[in-house]
Design a protein around this motif. Structure first.
Motif, mmCIF file in Angstrom:
data_model
loop_
_atom_site.group_PDB
_atom_site.id
_atom_site.type_symbol
_atom_site.label_atom_id
_atom_site.label_comp_id
_atom_site.label_asym_id
_atom_site.label_seq_id
_atom_site.Cartn_x
_atom_site.Cartn_y
_atom_site.Cartn_z
ATOM 1 N N GLU A 53 0.816 -1.214 0.000
ATOM 2 C CA GLU A 53 0.000 0.000 0.000
ATOM 3 C C GLU A 53 0.853 1.268 0.000
ATOM 4 O O GLU A 53 0.527 2.248 -0.680
ATOM 5 C CB GLU A 53 -0.940 -0.003 1.214
ATOM 6 N N ASP A 54 1.957 1.250 0.751
ATOM 7 C CA ASP A 54 2.806 2.450 0.829
ATOM 8 C C ASP A 54 3.466 2.758 -0.511
ATOM 9 O O ASP A 54 3.718 3.927 -0.830
ATOM 10 C CB ASP A 54 3.876 2.272 1.905
ATOM 11 N N ASP A 55 3.782 1.719 -1.288
ATOM 12 C CA ASP A 55 4.394 1.943 -2.599
ATOM 13 C C ASP A 55 3.451 2.705 -3.524
ATOM 14 O O ASP A 55 3.870 3.603 -4.261
ATOM 15 C CB ASP A 55 4.778 0.611 -3.241
ATOM 16 N N LEU A 56 2.175 2.344 -3.504
ATOM 17 C CA LEU A 56 1.217 3.035 -4.366
ATOM 18 C C LEU A 56 0.985 4.463 -3.881
ATOM 19 O O LEU A 56 0.831 5.380 -4.684
ATOM 20 C CB LEU A 56 -0.105 2.262 -4.409
ATOM 21 N N ARG A 57 0.984 4.640 -2.569
ATOM 22 C CA ARG A 57 0.839 5.987 -2.004
ATOM 23 C C ARG A 57 2.028 6.859 -2.422
ATOM 24 O O ARG A 57 1.866 8.033 -2.789
ATOM 25 C CB ARG A 57 0.742 5.886 -0.485
ATOM 26 N N LYS A 58 3.205 6.270 -2.371
ATOM 27 C CA LYS A 58 4.400 6.980 -2.811
ATOM 28 C C LYS A 58 4.278 7.376 -4.276
ATOM 29 O O LYS A 58 4.599 8.492 -4.671
ATOM 30 C CB LYS A 58 5.641 6.105 -2.619
ATOM 31 N N GLU A 59 3.826 6.433 -5.094
ATOM 32 C CA GLU A 59 3.689 6.685 -6.520
ATOM 33 C C GLU A 59 2.780 7.875 -6.795
ATOM 34 O O GLU A 59 3.058 8.700 -7.678
ATOM 35 C CB GLU A 59 3.138 5.428 -7.202
ATOM 36 N N ALA A 60 1.701 7.981 -6.024
ATOM 37 C CA ALA A 60 0.772 9.090 -6.214
ATOM 38 C C ALA A 60 1.435 10.438 -5.948
ATOM 39 O O ALA A 60 1.038 11.465 -6.515
ATOM 40 C CB ALA A 60 -0.443 8.917 -5.304
ATOM 41 N N GLY A 61 2.475 10.434 -5.101
ATOM 42 C CA GLY A 61 3.191 11.673 -4.836
ATOM 43 C C GLY A 61 4.309 11.946 -5.819
ATOM 44 O O GLY A 61 4.595 13.105 -6.159
ATOM 45 N N VAL A 62 4.946 10.885 -6.312
ATOM 46 C CA VAL A 62 6.104 11.040 -7.190
ATOM 47 C C VAL A 62 5.702 11.400 -8.618
ATOM 48 O O VAL A 62 6.352 12.236 -9.267
ATOM 49 C CB VAL A 62 6.952 9.747 -7.199
ATOM 50 N N VAL A 63 4.647 10.785 -9.119
ATOM 51 C CA VAL A 63 4.278 10.967 -10.529
ATOM 52 C C VAL A 63 4.074 12.436 -10.902
ATOM 53 O O VAL A 63 4.604 12.890 -11.929
ATOM 54 C CB VAL A 63 3.038 10.120 -10.881
ATOM 55 N N PRO A 64 3.330 13.244 -10.115
ATOM 56 C CA PRO A 64 3.194 14.662 -10.493
ATOM 57 C C PRO A 64 4.536 15.396 -10.545
ATOM 58 O O PRO A 64 4.735 16.269 -11.396
ATOM 59 C CB PRO A 64 2.285 15.228 -9.400
ATOM 60 N N VAL A 65 5.447 15.044 -9.647
ATOM 61 C CA VAL A 65 6.765 15.680 -9.645
ATOM 62 C C VAL A 65 7.533 15.301 -10.907
ATOM 63 O O VAL A 65 8.153 16.146 -11.566
ATOM 64 C CB VAL A 65 7.551 15.274 -8.381
ATOM 65 N N ALA A 66 7.510 14.015 -11.247
ATOM 66 C CA ALA A 66 8.205 13.549 -12.448
ATOM 67 C C ALA A 66 7.610 14.190 -13.705
ATOM 68 O O ALA A 66 8.344 14.625 -14.599
ATOM 69 C CB ALA A 66 8.126 12.025 -12.535
ATOM 70 N N ARG A 67 6.295 14.241 -13.777
ATOM 71 C CA ARG A 67 5.654 14.836 -14.948
ATOM 72 C C ARG A 67 5.983 16.326 -15.074
ATOM 73 O O ARG A 67 6.166 16.838 -16.182
ATOM 74 C CB ARG A 67 4.140 14.637 -14.886
ATOM 75 N N SER A 68 6.086 17.012 -13.946
ATOM 76 C CA SER A 68 6.416 18.445 -14.002
ATOM 77 C C SER A 68 7.830 18.670 -14.527
ATOM 78 O O SER A 68 8.147 19.752 -15.031
ATOM 79 C CB SER A 68 6.263 19.080 -12.614
ATOM 80 N N ALA A 69 8.672 17.627 -14.435
ATOM 81 C CA ALA A 69 10.038 17.702 -14.974
ATOM 82 C C ALA A 69 10.096 17.264 -16.426
ATOM 83 O O ALA A 69 11.174 17.249 -17.026
ATOM 84 C CB ALA A 69 10.971 16.840 -14.131
ATOM 85 N N GLY A 70 8.944 16.898 -16.987
ATOM 86 C CA GLY A 70 8.903 16.491 -18.388
ATOM 87 C C GLY A 70 9.119 15.021 -18.620
ATOM 88 O O GLY A 70 9.315 14.601 -19.764
ATOM 89 N N ASP A 178 13.304 1.291 -10.492
ATOM 90 C CA ASP A 178 13.019 -0.012 -11.112
ATOM 91 C C ASP A 178 12.978 0.143 -12.626
ATOM 92 O O ASP A 178 11.994 -0.207 -13.278
ATOM 93 C CB ASP A 178 11.699 -0.572 -10.592
ATOM 94 N N VAL A 179 14.061 0.695 -13.171
ATOM 95 C CA VAL A 179 14.145 0.900 -14.620
ATOM 96 C C VAL A 179 14.487 -0.453 -15.248
ATOM 97 O O VAL A 179 15.645 -0.823 -15.404
ATOM 98 C CB VAL A 179 15.206 1.955 -14.981
ATOM 99 N N ALA A 194 6.556 5.653 -22.213
ATOM 100 C CA ALA A 194 6.270 5.868 -20.794
ATOM 101 C C ALA A 194 7.178 5.029 -19.914
ATOM 102 O O ALA A 194 7.510 3.891 -20.234
ATOM 103 C CB ALA A 194 4.811 5.542 -20.485
ATOM 104 N N LEU A 195 7.547 5.637 -18.800
ATOM 105 C CA LEU A 195 8.231 4.960 -17.710
ATOM 106 C C LEU A 195 7.182 4.795 -16.623
ATOM 107 O O LEU A 195 6.628 5.782 -16.129
ATOM 108 C CB LEU A 195 9.406 5.822 -17.230
ATOM 109 N N ILE A 196 6.851 3.553 -16.264
ATOM 110 C CA ILE A 196 5.734 3.300 -15.355
ATOM 111 C C ILE A 196 6.211 2.631 -14.071
ATOM 112 O O ILE A 196 7.340 2.172 -13.982
ATOM 113 C CB ILE A 196 4.654 2.436 -16.035
ATOM 114 N N ASP A 197 5.317 2.593 -13.067
ATOM 115 C CA ASP A 197 5.516 1.908 -11.789
ATOM 116 C C ASP A 197 6.619 2.560 -10.960
ATOM 117 O O ASP A 197 7.793 2.178 -11.037
ATOM 118 C CB ASP A 197 5.804 0.425 -12.001
ATOM 119 N N TRP A 198 6.217 3.516 -10.106
ATOM 120 C CA TRP A 198 7.154 4.316 -9.332
ATOM 121 C C TRP A 198 7.239 3.891 -7.870
ATOM 122 O O TRP A 198 7.679 4.662 -7.016
ATOM 123 C CB TRP A 198 6.764 5.789 -9.427
ATOM 124 N N GLY A 199 6.862 2.663 -7.570
ATOM 125 C CA GLY A 199 6.843 2.206 -6.186
ATOM 126 C C GLY A 199 8.198 2.100 -5.525
ATOM 127 O O GLY A 199 8.285 2.042 -4.293
#
Length: 298
Positions: A53-70, A178-179, A194-199
């Motif tokens: 559960e914590d990995d998915l919660r983390k992902e929800a926070g990381v993805v907007p940051v990554a997207r803002s960096a392009g 996890d590249v 796309a680079l997916i799964d940011w857990g």
């Protein structure tokens, strides 16, 4: 069976919230941390498995940051951890139409460079990971009888030589963590979509992001990665290919040794899953006469 049917009924309800009819919802096989479901042509649903559960919660926070960096990664449409509709956190995101790429997709180096340029900020759940101490790993393997003392001494010396070739205390950057092929979606032309799964995202040494790619793939993209970094920050001193190669090998070798005592897990698709795969991949890489600077790292 009843529990399974109830779970699928709740997945169907999530789909209906996004105007996706039941007949357009399909579960995707695989996924250690999440169960994945195609929601029609436009969306993808990921439901955290117990313990992740914590990995998915983390992902929800990381993805907007990554997207803002392009960085190319799907937009999160909905994150829900209320457990009102389904007893697990879940995310609904844009569906990226792509295929798992067996090699290093075109554009991956540039995307990693963008990610590693993200300024340090507080993202809930994202830890700092320094990668551990390989000398302790070698000592433990020798004590447990996995290595003879002569080999252990040689390996410790190898880590010492590598550590002299790069800065172990460089500033930590945001890494995906996890590249690997199953997290790289590409188009038919081999271009990264796309680079997916940011857990597994973390603040860590940049070369840790190259530790789950085979070394021949890393050797192919590292020059492009360095060019991308220097294009965006020409005024900064950045590590050269020799330093980055040495640091990358440090992680590959350390993680290969750490995997030796793992219990086999048949049926996994990742090349690093079998206990001996990493170590044999290193042997294969250096037996094929890699280019400089890799050829100088032994």
């Amino acid at each position: 069976m009843r529990e399974h049917d109830e779970f699928l009924a709740r997945v169907t309800a999530i789909g209906q919230q996004h105007d996706v009819p039941p007949e357009q919802i399909t579960e995707v096989a695989g996924g250690v941390a999440n169960r994945g479901f195609v929601l029609g042509e436009a969306f993808f649903l990921r439901v955290a498995r117990p313990g992740f559960e914590d990995d998915l919660r983390k992902e929800a926070g990381v993805v907007p940051v990554a997207r803002s960096a392009g960085v190319l990664t799907p937009t999160i449409i909905q994150y829900d951890d209320s457990r009102e509709l389904i007893d697990a956190p879940y995310v609904v995101m844009d569906r990226i139409h792509g295929i798992e790429h067996p090699g290093a997709p075109v554009g991956l180096a540039e995307q990693l460079a963008r990610l590693h340029r993200v300024e340090r900020t507080d993202i809930p759940g994202v830890p700092q990971d320094d990668g551990g101490d390989p000398w302790l790993t070698v000592d433990a393997l020798a004590e447990r009888g996995y290595l003879d003392l002569g080999t252990a001494k040689w390996l410790s010396g190898w880590f010492t030589r590598l550590s002299d070739r790069f800065d172990r205390h460089e500033p930590r950057v945001l890494i995906h963590g996890d590249v690997a092929a199953h997290n790289l979606l590409a188009g038919p032309d081999g271009e990264l979509r796309a680079l997916i799964d940011w857990g597994d995202a973390a603040w860590a040494p940049r070369t840790m992001d190259f530790a789950k790619l085979p070394l021949d793939h890393v050797a192919a993209i590292l020059p492009d990665y360095i060019r991308a970094l220097r294009t965006s920050h020409p005024e900064q001193h950045l590590a050269d290919e020799d330093e980055l190669a040495a640091a990358t090998l440090w992680f590959h070798l350390h993680w290969a040794l750490g995997k030796l005592t793992a219990t086999p897990w048949p049926g996994q698709r990742h090349w690093t899953a079998p206990p001996a795969s990493r170590l044999l991949a290193l042997l294969k890489f250096f037996a094929t006469t890699p280019p400089a600077p890799w050829s100088t790292l032994t």
